[in-house]
Design a protein around this motif. Structure first.
Motif, mmCIF file in Angstrom:
data_model
loop_
_atom_site.group_PDB
_atom_site.id
_atom_site.type_symbol
_atom_site.label_atom_id
_atom_site.label_comp_id
_atom_site.label_asym_id
_atom_site.label_seq_id
_atom_site.Cartn_x
_atom_site.Cartn_y
_atom_site.Cartn_z
ATOM 1 N N PHE A 11 15.287 -12.347 4.661
ATOM 2 C CA PHE A 11 14.114 -11.585 4.251
ATOM 3 C C PHE A 11 13.663 -10.736 5.431
ATOM 4 C CE2 PHE A 11 9.566 -10.954 3.734
ATOM 5 C CZ PHE A 11 9.502 -10.510 2.432
ATOM 6 N N LEU A 12 13.569 -9.432 5.225
ATOM 7 C CA LEU A 12 13.122 -8.505 6.262
ATOM 8 C C LEU A 12 11.978 -7.656 5.726
ATOM 9 C CD1 LEU A 12 16.549 -7.087 7.508
ATOM 10 C CD2 LEU A 12 15.191 -8.882 8.579
ATOM 11 N N LYS A 13 11.118 -7.239 6.631
ATOM 12 C CA LYS A 13 10.083 -6.269 6.289
ATOM 13 C C LYS A 13 10.606 -4.888 6.669
ATOM 14 C CE LYS A 13 6.255 -7.173 5.203
ATOM 15 N NZ LYS A 13 5.732 -7.116 3.839
ATOM 16 N N PHE A 14 10.438 -3.937 5.780
ATOM 17 C CA PHE A 14 10.865 -2.564 6.029
ATOM 18 C C PHE A 14 10.289 -2.043 7.336
ATOM 19 C CE2 PHE A 14 9.763 1.962 5.667
ATOM 20 C CZ PHE A 14 11.029 2.513 5.519
ATOM 21 N N GLU A 15 9.003 -2.308 7.555
ATOM 22 C CA GLU A 15 8.316 -1.817 8.742
ATOM 23 C C GLU A 15 8.971 -2.354 10.015
ATOM 24 O OE1 GLU A 15 5.742 -1.626 5.216
ATOM 25 O OE2 GLU A 15 6.878 -3.266 6.099
ATOM 26 N N GLU A 16 9.350 -3.628 10.010
ATOM 27 C CA GLU A 16 10.012 -4.217 11.176
ATOM 28 C C GLU A 16 11.403 -3.633 11.374
ATOM 29 O OE1 GLU A 16 9.717 -8.385 10.391
ATOM 30 O OE2 GLU A 16 7.597 -8.442 10.947
ATOM 31 N N LEU A 17 12.092 -3.364 10.277
ATOM 32 C CA LEU A 17 13.416 -2.759 10.380
ATOM 33 C C LEU A 17 13.324 -1.383 11.034
ATOM 34 C CD1 LEU A 17 16.440 -3.012 9.779
ATOM 35 C CD2 LEU A 17 15.980 -2.091 7.512
ATOM 36 N N ARG B 241 0.840 -1.210 0.000
ATOM 37 C CA ARG B 241 0.000 0.000 0.000
ATOM 38 C C ARG B 241 0.869 1.252 0.000
ATOM 39 N NH1 ARG B 241 -3.423 -2.041 5.081
ATOM 40 N NH2 ARG B 241 -1.251 -2.467 5.671
ATOM 41 N N ASP B 242 1.938 1.225 0.793
ATOM 42 C CA ASP B 242 2.851 2.373 0.825
ATOM 43 C C ASP B 242 3.738 2.406 -0.415
ATOM 44 O OD1 ASP B 242 1.914 3.479 3.208
ATOM 45 O OD2 ASP B 242 3.261 2.267 4.434
ATOM 46 N N VAL B 243 4.119 1.233 -0.897
ATOM 47 C CA VAL B 243 4.911 1.192 -2.137
ATOM 48 C C VAL B 243 4.114 1.840 -3.263
ATOM 49 C CG1 VAL B 243 5.966 -0.305 -3.884
ATOM 50 C CG2 VAL B 243 6.221 -0.862 -1.460
ATOM 51 N N SER C 284 12.682 7.311 8.886
ATOM 52 C CA SER C 284 11.975 6.388 8.002
ATOM 53 C C SER C 284 10.575 6.042 8.479
ATOM 54 C CB SER C 284 12.790 5.100 7.838
ATOM 55 O OG SER C 284 14.002 5.388 7.177
ATOM 56 N N ILE C 285 10.302 6.260 9.754
ATOM 57 C CA ILE C 285 8.982 5.899 10.276
ATOM 58 C C ILE C 285 7.864 6.670 9.579
ATOM 59 C CG2 ILE C 285 8.841 7.525 12.219
ATOM 60 C CD1 ILE C 285 7.914 4.782 13.750
ATOM 61 N N LYS C 286 8.172 7.826 9.030
ATOM 62 C CA LYS C 286 7.147 8.599 8.311
ATOM 63 C C LYS C 286 6.719 7.909 7.009
ATOM 64 C CE LYS C 286 10.237 11.391 5.625
ATOM 65 N NZ LYS C 286 11.013 12.506 5.412
ATOM 66 N N ASN C 287 7.464 6.896 6.588
ATOM 67 C CA ASN C 287 7.137 6.159 5.372
ATOM 68 C C ASN C 287 6.289 4.920 5.638
ATOM 69 O OD1 ASN C 287 8.544 7.870 3.532
ATOM 70 N ND2 ASN C 287 10.431 7.071 4.394
#
Length: 135
Positions: free
Chosen positions: A64-70, A17-19, A104-107
């Motif tokens: 494999f990582l999720k951006f949100e978790e990072l 959704r954000d992508v 990055s949290i704003k993304n």
């Protein structure tokens, strides 16, 4: 590997959704289309890029990582990266210069603040790409 010995890959994926909202629409999807039409094209494009994701992410040389978790669990994810690459040296002091989780949290969750027309497109993406949605 043909060019490198002991090559490893860190694959970071992000909520579609954000992508979609940050996607360079004029480059890959016609910008003059309505958001729902762009969403339909985006879903096809997104799925095409991820056809081999399960196979790739199951390999032992791929993390494999999720951006949100990072972003949200930065220290834990950095520890996973350190374990994966086999280093005892902390990389977080280096990475906060080029990747700042506070910035990055704003993304994350951009899709929550869109117009009604885009809400329809976001709902379509949620329905079509449910397995990729960050929860």
């Amino acid at each position: 590997h043909k060019y490198f010995d002991n090559l490893s890959l860190i694959y970071i994926d992000r909520d579609p959704r954000d992508v979609f909202l940050d996607f360079p629409h004029d480059r890959y999807i016609a910008i003059k289309k309505k958001p729902i039409e762009r969403a339909k094209n985006f879903v096809k494009f997104f799925l095409d890029l991820r056809k081999e994701q399960k196979l790739v992410s199951s390999r032992s040389d791929v993390l494999f990582l999720k951006f949100e978790e990072l972003v949200i669990q930065y220290d834990e994810q950095v520890e996973r990266i350190n374990e994966f690459i086999g280093t005892s040296e902390k990389i977080c002091s280096l990475n906060k210069k080029s990747f700042d989780p506070n910035r990055s949290i704003k993304n994350i969750g951009k899709y929550k603040n869109v117009s009604e027309e885009f809400k329809i497109a976001i709902k379509f993406i949620e329905d079509q790409l449910a397995e990729f949605i960050y929860r």
